[in-house]
Design a protein around this motif. Structure first.
Motif, PDB file in Angstrom:
ATOM      1  N   PHE A  94       0.854  -1.008   0.259  1.00 42.28           N
ATOM      2  CA  PHE A  94       0.410  -0.313  -0.032  1.00 42.28           C
ATOM      3  C   PHE A  94       0.948   1.358   0.720  1.00 42.28           C
ATOM      4  CE2 PHE A  94      -2.737  -3.254   1.834  1.00 42.28           C
ATOM      5  CZ  PHE A  94      -4.207  -3.229   1.243  1.00 42.28           C
ATOM      6  N   LEU A  95       0.232   1.915  -0.369  1.00 42.53           N
ATOM      7  CA  LEU A  95       1.207   3.684  -0.557  1.00 42.53           C
ATOM      8  C   LEU A  95      -0.298   4.532  -0.375  1.00 42.53           C
ATOM      9  CD1 LEU A  95       3.198   5.474  -0.813  1.00 42.53           C
ATOM     10  CD2 LEU A  95       2.016   6.151  -3.457  1.00 42.53           C
ATOM     11  N   THR A  96       0.361   5.409   0.619  1.00 44.27           N
ATOM     12  CA  THR A  96      -1.303   5.644   1.881  1.00 44.27           C
ATOM     13  C   THR A  96      -0.376   7.331   2.172  1.00 44.27           C
ATOM     14  OG1 THR A  96      -2.377   5.974   3.124  1.00 44.27           O
ATOM     15  CG2 THR A  96      -0.772   4.822   3.906  1.00 44.27           C
ATOM     16  N   TYR A  97      -1.506   7.848   2.591  1.00 46.36           N
ATOM     17  CA  TYR A  97      -0.840   9.399   3.136  1.00 46.36           C
ATOM     18  C   TYR A  97      -1.004   9.597   4.402  1.00 46.36           C
ATOM     19  CZ  TYR A  97      -0.806  12.495  -0.549  1.00 46.36           C
ATOM     20  OH  TYR A  97       0.006  13.709  -2.165  1.00 46.36           O
ATOM     21  N   SER A  98      -0.476  10.327   5.379  1.00 48.76           N
ATOM     22  CA  SER A  98      -0.697  10.164   7.008  1.00 48.76           C
ATOM     23  C   SER A  98      -1.611  11.174   7.286  1.00 48.76           C
ATOM     24  CB  SER A  98       0.759  11.168   7.114  1.00 48.76           C
ATOM     25  OG  SER A  98       1.612  10.028   8.072  1.00 48.76           O
ATOM     26  N   VAL A  99      -2.374  11.788   6.193  1.00 50.05           N
ATOM     27  CA  VAL A  99      -3.863  12.592   6.220  1.00 50.05           C
ATOM     28  C   VAL A  99      -4.638  11.607   6.438  1.00 50.05           C
ATOM     29  CG1 VAL A  99      -4.339  12.638   4.245  1.00 50.05           C
ATOM     30  CG2 VAL A  99      -4.916  14.554   6.144  1.00 50.05           C
ATOM     31  N   HIS A 100      -4.916  10.278   5.841  1.00 49.59           N
ATOM     32  CA  HIS A 100      -6.309   9.319   5.949  1.00 49.59           C
ATOM     33  C   HIS A 100      -6.168   8.597   7.012  1.00 49.59           C
ATOM     34  CE1 HIS A 100      -4.907   9.409   0.786  1.00 49.59           C
ATOM     35  NE2 HIS A 100      -5.656  10.027   1.478  1.00 49.59           N
ATOM     36  N   ARG A 101      -5.077   9.028   8.208  1.00 47.22           N
ATOM     37  CA  ARG A 101      -5.306   8.636   9.419  1.00 47.22           C
ATOM     38  C   ARG A 101      -6.481   8.816  10.605  1.00 47.22           C
ATOM     39  NH1 ARG A 101      -1.879   4.591  10.460  1.00 47.22           N
ATOM     40  NH2 ARG A 101      -0.242   3.958   9.416  1.00 47.22           N
ATOM     41  N   THR A 102      -6.780   8.656  11.121  1.00 44.78           N
ATOM     42  CA  THR A 102      -7.979   9.335  12.138  1.00 44.78           C
ATOM     43  C   THR A 102      -8.336   8.706  13.664  1.00 44.78           C
ATOM     44  OG1 THR A 102     -10.056  10.019  12.184  1.00 44.78           O
ATOM     45  CG2 THR A 102      -9.571   7.496  11.297  1.00 44.78           C
ATOM     46  N   ILE A 225       0.085  -7.589  -5.906  1.00 41.80           N
ATOM     47  CA  ILE A 225      -0.847  -6.118  -6.053  1.00 41.80           C
ATOM     48  C   ILE A 225      -0.172  -5.040  -5.585  1.00 41.80           C
ATOM     49  CG2 ILE A 225      -2.709  -6.514  -4.450  1.00 41.80           C
ATOM     50  CD1 ILE A 225      -4.482  -6.105  -6.849  1.00 41.80           C
ATOM     51  N   ALA A 226      -0.270  -4.141  -5.861  1.00 42.64           N
ATOM     52  CA  ALA A 226       0.038  -2.746  -5.246  1.00 42.64           C
ATOM     53  C   ALA A 226      -1.509  -1.479  -4.876  1.00 42.64           C
ATOM     54  CB  ALA A 226       0.613  -2.280  -5.833  1.00 42.64           C
ATOM     55  N   PHE A 227      -2.468  -0.946  -3.935  1.00 47.35           N
ATOM     56  CA  PHE A 227      -2.466   0.337  -3.744  1.00 47.35           C
ATOM     57  C   PHE A 227      -2.241   1.484  -3.300  1.00 47.35           C
ATOM     58  CE2 PHE A 227      -5.101  -4.209  -2.943  1.00 47.35           C
ATOM     59  CZ  PHE A 227      -6.088  -4.010  -3.060  1.00 47.35           C
ATOM     60  N   VAL A 228      -3.430   2.155  -3.583  1.00 51.29           N
ATOM     61  CA  VAL A 228      -2.439   3.808  -4.013  1.00 51.29           C
ATOM     62  C   VAL A 228      -3.554   4.527  -3.126  1.00 51.29           C
ATOM     63  CG1 VAL A 228      -1.173   5.141  -5.227  1.00 51.29           C
ATOM     64  CG2 VAL A 228      -0.848   3.615  -5.732  1.00 51.29           C
ATOM     65  N   ALA A 229      -3.467   5.021  -2.183  1.00 49.19           N
ATOM     66  CA  ALA A 229      -4.642   5.979  -2.107  1.00 49.19           C
ATOM     67  C   ALA A 229      -4.565   7.042  -3.103  1.00 49.19           C
ATOM     68  CB  ALA A 229      -4.456   6.138  -0.759  1.00 49.19           C
ATOM     69  N   ASP A 230      -5.651   7.801  -3.053  1.00 53.84           N
ATOM     70  CA  ASP A 230      -5.622   8.933  -4.206  1.00 53.84           C
ATOM     71  C   ASP A 230      -4.168   8.791  -5.233  1.00 53.84           C
ATOM     72  OD1 ASP A 230      -7.760  10.139  -3.365  1.00 53.84           O
ATOM     73  OD2 ASP A 230      -6.406  10.860  -1.524  1.00 53.84           O
ATOM     74  N   ASP A 236       4.437  12.015  -6.570  1.00 54.27           N
ATOM     75  CA  ASP A 236       4.907  10.649  -6.545  1.00 54.27           C
ATOM     76  C   ASP A 236       3.902   9.652  -6.376  1.00 54.27           C
ATOM     77  OD1 ASP A 236       3.092  10.229  -3.449  1.00 54.27           O
ATOM     78  OD2 ASP A 236       4.456  12.291  -2.979  1.00 54.27           O
ATOM     79  N   ARG A 237       3.113   9.387  -6.475  1.00 53.51           N
ATOM     80  CA  ARG A 237       1.541   8.602  -7.008  1.00 53.51           C
ATOM     81  C   ARG A 237       2.033   7.796  -8.624  1.00 53.51           C
ATOM     82  NH1 ARG A 237       0.931   9.889  -1.769  1.00 53.51           N
ATOM     83  NH2 ARG A 237      -1.002   9.009  -1.255  1.00 53.51           N
ATOM     84  N   PHE A 238       1.602   9.144  -8.970  1.00 49.84           N
ATOM     85  CA  PHE A 238       2.348   9.270 -10.622  1.00 49.84           C
ATOM     86  C   PHE A 238       3.054   7.869 -10.454  1.00 49.84           C
ATOM     87  CE2 PHE A 238       0.329  13.011 -10.973  1.00 49.84           C
ATOM     88  CZ  PHE A 238      -0.347  12.585 -11.858  1.00 49.84           C
ATOM     89  N   GLY A 248       4.880  -4.887 -13.928  1.00 52.53           N
ATOM     90  CA  GLY A 248       3.765  -5.644 -14.673  1.00 52.53           C
ATOM     91  C   GLY A 248       2.834  -6.089 -12.961  1.00 52.53           C
ATOM     92  N   ILE A 249       3.185  -5.134 -12.421  1.00 53.78           N
ATOM     93  CA  ILE A 249       2.401  -5.490 -10.963  1.00 53.78           C
ATOM     94  C   ILE A 249       1.220  -4.148 -11.063  1.00 53.78           C
ATOM     95  CG2 ILE A 249       2.084  -4.919  -8.239  1.00 53.78           C
ATOM     96  CD1 ILE A 249       5.005  -5.203  -8.829  1.00 53.78           C
ATOM     97  N   PRO A 250      -0.349  -5.317 -10.901  1.00 52.42           N
ATOM     98  CA  PRO A 250      -1.979  -4.169 -10.852  1.00 52.42           C
ATOM     99  C   PRO A 250      -1.380  -3.318 -10.116  1.00 52.42           C
ATOM    100  CG  PRO A 250      -2.042  -6.648 -11.281  1.00 52.42           C
ATOM    101  CD  PRO A 250      -0.265  -6.492 -10.472  1.00 52.42           C
ATOM    102  N   SER A 251      -2.388  -2.028 -10.244  1.00 53.94           N
ATOM    103  CA  SER A 251      -1.874  -1.553  -8.917  1.00 53.94           C
ATOM    104  C   SER A 251      -3.732  -0.588  -8.995  1.00 53.94           C
ATOM    105  CB  SER A 251      -1.454   0.412  -9.569  1.00 53.94           C
ATOM    106  OG  SER A 251      -1.021   0.960 -10.807  1.00 53.94           O
ATOM    107  N   VAL A 252      -4.202  -0.690  -7.478  1.00 50.16           N
ATOM    108  CA  VAL A 252      -5.740  -0.507  -7.725  1.00 50.16           C
ATOM    109  C   VAL A 252      -5.262   1.250  -6.783  1.00 50.16           C
ATOM    110  CG1 VAL A 252      -7.997  -1.108  -6.199  1.00 50.16           C
ATOM    111  CG2 VAL A 252      -6.253  -2.559  -7.525  1.00 50.16           C
ATOM    112  N   ASP A 253      -6.769   1.738  -7.209  1.00 56.25           N
ATOM    113  CA  ASP A 253      -6.826   3.078  -6.598  1.00 56.25           C
ATOM    114  C   ASP A 253      -7.223   2.924  -5.402  1.00 56.25           C
ATOM    115  OD1 ASP A 253      -6.129   6.502  -6.205  1.00 56.25           O
ATOM    116  OD2 ASP A 253      -8.185   6.379  -7.499  1.00 56.25           O
ATOM    117  N   ILE A 254      -7.338   3.975  -4.358  1.00 55.89           N
ATOM    118  CA  ILE A 254      -8.478   3.596  -3.471  1.00 55.89           C
ATOM    119  C   ILE A 254      -8.832   5.117  -2.988  1.00 55.89           C
ATOM    120  CG2 ILE A 254      -8.976   3.028  -0.825  1.00 55.89           C
ATOM    121  CD1 ILE A 254      -6.720   0.759  -0.802  1.00 55.89           C
TER     122      ILE A 254
END
Length: 255
Positions: A94-102, A225-230, A236-238, A248-254
């Motif tokens: 997963f690739l995420t932002y700290s701002v997504h934490r609550t 598989i990889a997941f990307v938030a936003d 860095d997301r690009f 060849g790794i599928p990437s999925v947007d959350i």
């Protein structure tokens, strides 16, 4: 400006100009321009001119990066027990932002990624989260689940490329119709100019540098598989999606 107006402007540009043909350093630049236009049209900023203001912008960015490095060290050691490692194979990354934490029970829970992490772990799959911090936001600690802070690496690459930007050789440029587009957009008087060619060159170089960093991690971890938030929100997301596609790794947007 309202969203439907922004979409109409972007659609008009895409219908008139060969935006899908514009390439710098083997990177298609229209997604970078499109996101920048959409963001700036939404906030309708006033255009600022002059080398002094431009230099001031770079100095402020540099100071911001230094501040980020200090914040990283503070967060890394204060929340040491939640620092994960990239030295192990995983099934999902997963690739995420700290701002997504609550805040949940005195711990910061990633509301985008951690529901998926729970699902994967419940079926016996190994996961790893890479975490960056968006501009103006703080590291949200203590974390609910471990992650790897990588903002320091993104900041290092930005400083390095900023200092060396005049020494860079630009390759594989295909820009037919780009300058006509820039003049067309300027004639509309929206209050700002499109990204200039030097800025786009710098951004594509940054994407390639970041992609190399992510490639080393992905080759070591070998996720399926990889997941990307936003995915659209920063270069860095690009870079992450670009290298996932390359190897060849599928990437999925959350969202």
């Amino acid at each position: 400006m309202r969203h439907h107006q922004i979409i109409s402007i972007i659609n008009e540009i895409e219908n008139i100009f060969p935006v899908d043909k514009w390439v710098i350093n083997k990177i298609h630049i229209w997604p970078l321009i499109r996101f920048d236009l959409g963001s700036r049209l939404f906030f309708t900023p006033e255009e600022k001119h002059g080398k002094i203001l431009q230099f001031k912008k770079y100095i402020l960015k540099f100071l911001h990066i230094i501040k980020n490095l200090l914040k990283y060290n503070y967060a890394y050691f204060l929340d040491l027990r939640h620092n994960d490692s990239v030295n192990r194979p995983v099934d999902v990354i997963f690739l995420t932002y700290s701002v997504h934490r609550t805040l949940v029970k005195n711990l910061y829970y990633d509301r985008f990624c951690e529901p998926f992490i729970d699902i994967f772990r419940n079926i016996g799959m190994k996961t790893l989260t890479l975490e960056v911090v968006s501009d103006g936001n703080e590291y949200r600690i203590p974390r609910y689940k471990p992650s790897v802070f990588i903002q320091w690496r993104m900041d290092y690459l930005q400083i390095k490329n900023w200092l060396l930007r005049k020494k860079t050789n630009w390759k594989n440029e295909e820009l037919g119709g780009f300058f006509d587009f820039a003049r067309f957009f300027a004639s509309k008087r929206y209050g700002f100019k499109v990204l200039d060619i030097q800025d786009l060159r710098y951004r594509t170089k940054m994407i390639l540098e970041m992609a190399e960093y992510f490639k080393k991690i992905l080759n070591k971890l070998k996720p399926s598989i990889a997941f990307v938030a936003d995915y659209y929100s920063s270069i860095d997301r690009f870079a992450f999606n670009f290298v996932c596609h390359q190897i060849g790794i599928p990437s999925v947007d959350i969202q």
